[in-house]
Design a protein around this motif. Structure first.
Motif, mmCIF file in Angstrom:
data_model
loop_
_atom_site.group_PDB
_atom_site.id
_atom_site.type_symbol
_atom_site.label_atom_id
_atom_site.label_comp_id
_atom_site.label_asym_id
_atom_site.label_seq_id
_atom_site.Cartn_x
_atom_site.Cartn_y
_atom_site.Cartn_z
ATOM 1 N N VAL A 20 4.460 -0.684 7.338
ATOM 2 C CA VAL A 20 3.433 -0.142 6.675
ATOM 3 C C VAL A 20 2.259 0.690 7.753
ATOM 4 O O VAL A 20 1.986 1.487 7.616
ATOM 5 C CB VAL A 20 2.844 -0.711 5.611
ATOM 6 N N ILE A 21 2.005 -0.327 8.661
ATOM 7 C CA ILE A 21 1.193 0.007 9.704
ATOM 8 C C ILE A 21 1.617 1.256 10.508
ATOM 9 O O ILE A 21 0.797 2.059 10.760
ATOM 10 C CB ILE A 21 0.749 -1.073 10.702
ATOM 11 N N GLY A 22 2.982 1.101 11.084
ATOM 12 C CA GLY A 22 3.193 2.615 11.580
ATOM 13 C C GLY A 22 3.231 3.619 11.067
ATOM 14 O O GLY A 22 3.085 4.738 11.322
ATOM 15 N N THR A 28 0.855 -1.161 -0.129
ATOM 16 C CA THR A 28 0.082 -0.028 -0.057
ATOM 17 C C THR A 28 0.855 1.373 0.134
ATOM 18 O O THR A 28 1.848 1.450 0.719
ATOM 19 C CB THR A 28 -0.858 -0.073 1.289
ATOM 20 N N VAL A 29 0.598 2.249 -0.907
ATOM 21 C CA VAL A 29 1.271 3.321 -0.709
ATOM 22 C C VAL A 29 0.726 4.346 0.180
ATOM 23 O O VAL A 29 -0.419 4.445 0.356
ATOM 24 C CB VAL A 29 1.055 4.278 -2.358
ATOM 25 N N VAL A 30 1.743 4.753 1.208
ATOM 26 C CA VAL A 30 1.432 5.589 2.151
ATOM 27 C C VAL A 30 1.720 7.117 2.044
ATOM 28 O O VAL A 30 2.801 7.364 2.091
ATOM 29 C CB VAL A 30 1.896 5.052 3.513
ATOM 30 N N LYS A 83 7.867 4.190 6.665
ATOM 31 C CA LYS A 83 7.951 3.762 5.230
ATOM 32 C C LYS A 83 9.146 3.079 4.754
ATOM 33 O O LYS A 83 9.000 2.087 4.140
ATOM 34 C CB LYS A 83 7.271 4.876 4.580
ATOM 35 N N MET A 84 10.056 3.665 4.963
ATOM 36 C CA MET A 84 11.625 3.297 4.872
ATOM 37 C C MET A 84 11.818 2.160 4.982
ATOM 38 O O MET A 84 12.554 1.230 4.523
ATOM 39 C CB MET A 84 12.536 4.441 4.695
ATOM 40 N N VAL A 85 11.548 1.977 6.387
ATOM 41 C CA VAL A 85 11.980 0.587 7.199
ATOM 42 C C VAL A 85 11.112 -0.336 6.489
ATOM 43 O O VAL A 85 11.418 -1.433 6.577
ATOM 44 C CB VAL A 85 11.925 0.972 8.677
ATOM 45 N N GLY A 86 9.855 -0.243 6.264
ATOM 46 C CA GLY A 86 9.039 -1.307 5.711
ATOM 47 C C GLY A 86 7.936 -1.275 6.815
ATOM 48 O O GLY A 86 6.998 -2.396 6.295
#
Length: 148
Positions: A95-97, A54-56, A90-93
Motif C-alpha cells: 500500500v505504501i509503494g 486504504t483504497v489507493v 496495489k495488486m501485490v499488497g
C-alpha cells in the motif's frame, strides 16, 4: 437387404390404431451415503476475508487521457507509467509503494494538464493575433501584396 425394412428400423412408420411397442427402461440410481463434513466447520459455511485497507487511487484513466491528448514533454506518458506501477504495487499488497507511485502520477498528471492547456490557450491567442494583424494589413482575402 430391403430398403423399406432398414427405413422402418431407423424411422418406424406409425400405424393407425396400433400403439408402438416401446420398451420401458428402468434404471436404478444408487446414491451412496456419504459421511458428515470432514472438517470441523459446519456444512454450507463460507468464510470471506475482506481487507479493510486504504483504497489507493491509481489515476490510470487520467494518465491515459493525458497520454493521448495532453502530452507535453512526455509527461502524460510518464504519469501513465507511474499509474501502472501504482496498480501493480496495489495488486501485490504494497500500500505504501502504491501511494507513493500514485502521488507521483497525480503530480505528473497535474503538470501535464496545466502545460497542455497553456499550450492550447497560447496557440489560440497566437492565431487570433496573427489573423487580426493580417486583417488590419489587408493580407486576408487579397491575392496581392499591399502597396506601401
Amino acid at each position: 437387404m430391403n430398403p423399406n425394412s432398414q427405413r422402418s428400423f431407423v424411422f418406424p412408420i406409425p400405424r393407425a390404431g396400433v400403439s408402438p411397442s416401446y420398451e420401458v427402461l428402468r434404471e436404478e440410481h444408487i446414491v451412496p451415503v456419504l459421511g458428515g463434513p470432514q472438517s470441523s466447520m459446519a456444512a454450507g459455511t463460507t468464510v470471506v476475508n475482506i481487507q479493510t485497507g486504504t483504497v489507493v487511487p491509481d489515476h490510470i484513466v487520467w494518465s491515459l487521457f493525458n497520454t493521448l491528448f495532453f502530452n507535453p514533454c512526455c509527461l502524460g506518458f510518464l504519469a501513465f507509467a507511474y499509474s501502472v506501477k501504482s496498480r501493480d504495487r496495489k495488486m501485490v499488497g504494497d500500500v505504501i509503494g502504491a501511494q507513493s507511485y500514485a502521488s507521483t502520477a497525480k503530480c505528473l498528471n497535474s503538470v501535464a494538464l496545466v502545460l497542455g492547456l497553456l499550450v492550447i490557450v497560447a496557440v489560440i491567442i497566437a492565431v487570433v493575433v496573427f489573423y487580426t494583424s493580417a486583417l488590419n494589413r489587408g493580407y486576408v482575402g487579397s491575392y496581392h501584396l499591399p502597396q506601401d
